[in-house]
Design a protein around this motif. Structure first.
Motif, PDB file in Angstrom:
ATOM      1  N   THR A 128      52.496  35.454  32.794  1.00 33.93           N
ATOM      2  CA  THR A 128      53.428  36.071  32.947  1.00 33.93           C
ATOM      3  C   THR A 128      53.899  36.173  34.617  1.00 33.93           C
ATOM      4  O   THR A 128      52.673  36.205  35.362  1.00 33.93           O
ATOM      5  CB  THR A 128      54.015  37.385  32.469  1.00 33.93           C
ATOM      6  OG1 THR A 128      52.947  38.333  32.839  1.00 33.93           O
ATOM      7  CG2 THR A 128      54.053  37.301  31.158  1.00 33.93           C
ATOM      8  N   PRO A 129      54.982  36.009  35.218  1.00 30.08           N
ATOM      9  CA  PRO A 129      55.001  35.997  36.901  1.00 30.08           C
ATOM     10  C   PRO A 129      54.480  37.253  37.272  1.00 30.08           C
ATOM     11  O   PRO A 129      54.032  37.254  38.295  1.00 30.08           O
ATOM     12  CB  PRO A 129      56.631  36.039  36.929  1.00 30.08           C
ATOM     13  CG  PRO A 129      57.336  35.350  35.637  1.00 30.08           C
ATOM     14  CD  PRO A 129      56.420  35.706  34.523  1.00 30.08           C
ATOM     15  N   ASP A 130      54.461  38.273  36.548  1.00 27.08           N
ATOM     16  CA  ASP A 130      53.923  39.518  37.219  1.00 27.08           C
ATOM     17  C   ASP A 130      52.383  39.251  37.268  1.00 27.08           C
ATOM     18  O   ASP A 130      51.646  39.801  38.304  1.00 27.08           O
ATOM     19  CB  ASP A 130      54.303  40.805  36.501  1.00 27.08           C
ATOM     20  CG  ASP A 130      55.523  41.163  36.724  1.00 27.08           C
ATOM     21  OD1 ASP A 130      55.819  41.934  37.349  1.00 27.08           O
ATOM     22  OD2 ASP A 130      56.618  40.482  35.791  1.00 27.08           O
ATOM     23  N   LEU A 131      51.499  38.664  36.155  1.00 26.19           N
ATOM     24  CA  LEU A 131      50.391  38.429  36.340  1.00 26.19           C
ATOM     25  C   LEU A 131      49.861  37.372  37.131  1.00 26.19           C
ATOM     26  O   LEU A 131      48.783  37.357  37.791  1.00 26.19           O
ATOM     27  CB  LEU A 131      49.623  38.358  34.953  1.00 26.19           C
ATOM     28  CG  LEU A 131      48.355  38.561  34.625  1.00 26.19           C
ATOM     29  CD1 LEU A 131      47.462  39.536  35.266  1.00 26.19           C
ATOM     30  CD2 LEU A 131      47.752  38.220  33.256  1.00 26.19           C
ATOM     31  N   GLU A 132      50.899  36.385  37.303  1.00 21.26           N
ATOM     32  CA  GLU A 132      50.513  35.233  38.259  1.00 21.26           C
ATOM     33  C   GLU A 132      50.022  35.576  39.595  1.00 21.26           C
ATOM     34  O   GLU A 132      49.196  35.117  40.215  1.00 21.26           O
ATOM     35  CB  GLU A 132      51.798  34.326  38.217  1.00 21.26           C
ATOM     36  CG  GLU A 132      51.742  33.092  39.030  1.00 21.26           C
ATOM     37  CD  GLU A 132      50.688  31.973  38.607  1.00 21.26           C
ATOM     38  OE1 GLU A 132      50.011  31.392  39.283  1.00 21.26           O
ATOM     39  OE2 GLU A 132      50.715  31.847  37.371  1.00 21.26           O
ATOM     40  N   GLY A 136      46.386  34.456  39.532  1.00 18.15           N
ATOM     41  CA  GLY A 136      46.846  32.964  39.586  1.00 18.15           C
ATOM     42  C   GLY A 136      46.064  32.086  40.344  1.00 18.15           C
ATOM     43  O   GLY A 136      45.365  31.071  39.933  1.00 18.15           O
ATOM     44  N   GLY A 137      45.448  32.529  41.604  1.00 15.52           N
ATOM     45  CA  GLY A 137      44.523  32.024  42.304  1.00 15.52           C
ATOM     46  C   GLY A 137      43.058  31.952  41.589  1.00 15.52           C
ATOM     47  O   GLY A 137      42.464  30.839  41.642  1.00 15.52           O
ATOM     48  N   LEU A 138      42.695  32.744  40.876  1.00 13.01           N
ATOM     49  CA  LEU A 138      41.784  32.906  40.185  1.00 13.01           C
ATOM     50  C   LEU A 138      41.582  31.685  39.040  1.00 13.01           C
ATOM     51  O   LEU A 138      40.555  31.131  38.797  1.00 13.01           O
ATOM     52  CB  LEU A 138      41.254  34.182  39.522  1.00 13.01           C
ATOM     53  CG  LEU A 138      39.888  34.200  38.481  1.00 13.01           C
ATOM     54  CD1 LEU A 138      38.858  33.941  39.424  1.00 13.01           C
ATOM     55  CD2 LEU A 138      39.852  35.541  38.016  1.00 13.01           C
ATOM     56  N   MET A 139      42.630  31.454  38.493  1.00 11.20           N
ATOM     57  CA  MET A 139      42.713  30.428  37.466  1.00 11.20           C
ATOM     58  C   MET A 139      42.477  28.981  38.050  1.00 11.20           C
ATOM     59  O   MET A 139      41.983  28.189  37.623  1.00 11.20           O
ATOM     60  CB  MET A 139      44.029  30.734  36.679  1.00 11.20           C
ATOM     61  CG  MET A 139      44.429  31.822  35.911  1.00 11.20           C
ATOM     62  SD  MET A 139      42.989  32.231  34.983  1.00 11.20           S
ATOM     63  CE  MET A 139      43.490  33.923  34.167  1.00 11.20           C
ATOM     64  N   GLN A 140      43.055  29.017  39.169  1.00 13.40           N
ATOM     65  CA  GLN A 140      43.042  27.586  40.084  1.00 13.40           C
ATOM     66  C   GLN A 140      41.363  27.418  40.421  1.00 13.40           C
ATOM     67  O   GLN A 140      40.884  26.466  40.259  1.00 13.40           O
ATOM     68  CB  GLN A 140      43.673  27.769  41.251  1.00 13.40           C
ATOM     69  CG  GLN A 140      45.189  27.667  40.985  1.00 13.40           C
ATOM     70  CD  GLN A 140      45.653  26.557  40.282  1.00 13.40           C
ATOM     71  OE1 GLN A 140      45.241  25.443  40.376  1.00 13.40           O
ATOM     72  NE2 GLN A 140      46.720  26.931  39.238  1.00 13.40           N
TER      73      GLN A 140
END
Length: 244
Positions: A128-132, A136-140
């Motif tokens: 979700t945008p709030d968790l992104e 989000g950087g870690l997922m990358q």
């Protein structure tokens, strides 16, 4: 809060079984709802003759304070037209309990993938945008693949894209509701087919462990997870004895 979607192959539920069994999580309560088919059975995580007669129902809550982890295990299918009331009740509970994040383990029909989804790993994630903003950087860094959107009208209009999770149960609805309600939510899912879904469950729980580090391991393998005793009754002799 970690929970499964009741989705194709029951992969999320099997993965949750592995988390509860391996971490020896304590049952702390029940999630009462009229949205699930009623059921009762013996303790699926029994370790002794004495605790094997304890009863379990369709939605139970487990806790592990040392890891700030709460797990909601769902063991029965949803009643028709009850997806939305369940999602609303769940998100209300998430907010009132002050859960920092909600993670949903799910699955989707492998045969309904589009061309792009056929490439690479069968594992996907959604934020979700709030968790992104937070992870989000870690997922990358983990080199994870975000769930692709597909054409709303294939062959007619390929420019309009929508989120499509066939076989995912409440996954899409809960995700969109979490986006609307400002809940930090992640979906981890695997493309799979119905059948022997034990390998899919191991793949999904290892995927989760790459992020949360629930158990320490240099290499993610099936052997690091403890198989619950109930799997003997479900899968019979299909599992190697060494896994028990």
């Amino acid at each position: 809060l970690l929970q499964p979607a009741v989705s194709v192959g029951n992969v999320g539920q099997l993965a949750i079984d592995l988390v509860i069994s391996t971490l020896k999580m304590t049952k702390v309560g029940y999630f009462y709802t009229d949205c699930l088919v009623p059921m009762v059975g013996n303790n699926p995580y029994a370790t002794t003759k004495e605790n094997s007669v304890e009863l379990s129902i369709n939605a139970e809550v487990y806790s592990l304070p040392s890891k700030k982890l709460v797990v909601l295990q769902i063991r029965s299918p949803f009643i028709k037209n009850k997806y939305r009331p369940f999602c609303q009740a769940l998100l209300s509970w998430v907010k009132s309990s002050r859960c920092a994040r909600l993670i949903l383990l799910s699955s989707s029909h492998a045969y309904q993938r589009d061309d792009e989804q056929l490439l690479g790993t069968p594992l996907r994630y959604l934020l979700t945008p709030d968790l992104e903003k937070a992870v989000g950087g870690l997922m990358q860094e983990l080199n994870w693949k975000e769930m692709e959107k597909v054409a709303a009208y294939p062959g007619i209009n390929d420019t309009e894209k929508v989120l499509h999770i066939p076989g995912g149960g409440i996954t899409k609805l809960l995700f969109t509701e979490s986006c609307s309600n400002g809940v930090q939510m992640a979906v981890l899912l695997k493309f799979c087919s119905e059948g022997d879904n034990i390998p899919d469950a191991f793949a999904l729980v290892n995927y989760l462990n790459e992020w949360l580090k629930l158990i320490k391991s240099k290499v993610n393998t099936s052997a690091q997870w403890k198989i619950p005793t109930s799997w003997r009754l479900l899968f019979g002799n299909g599992l190697p004895p060494a896994l028990f």
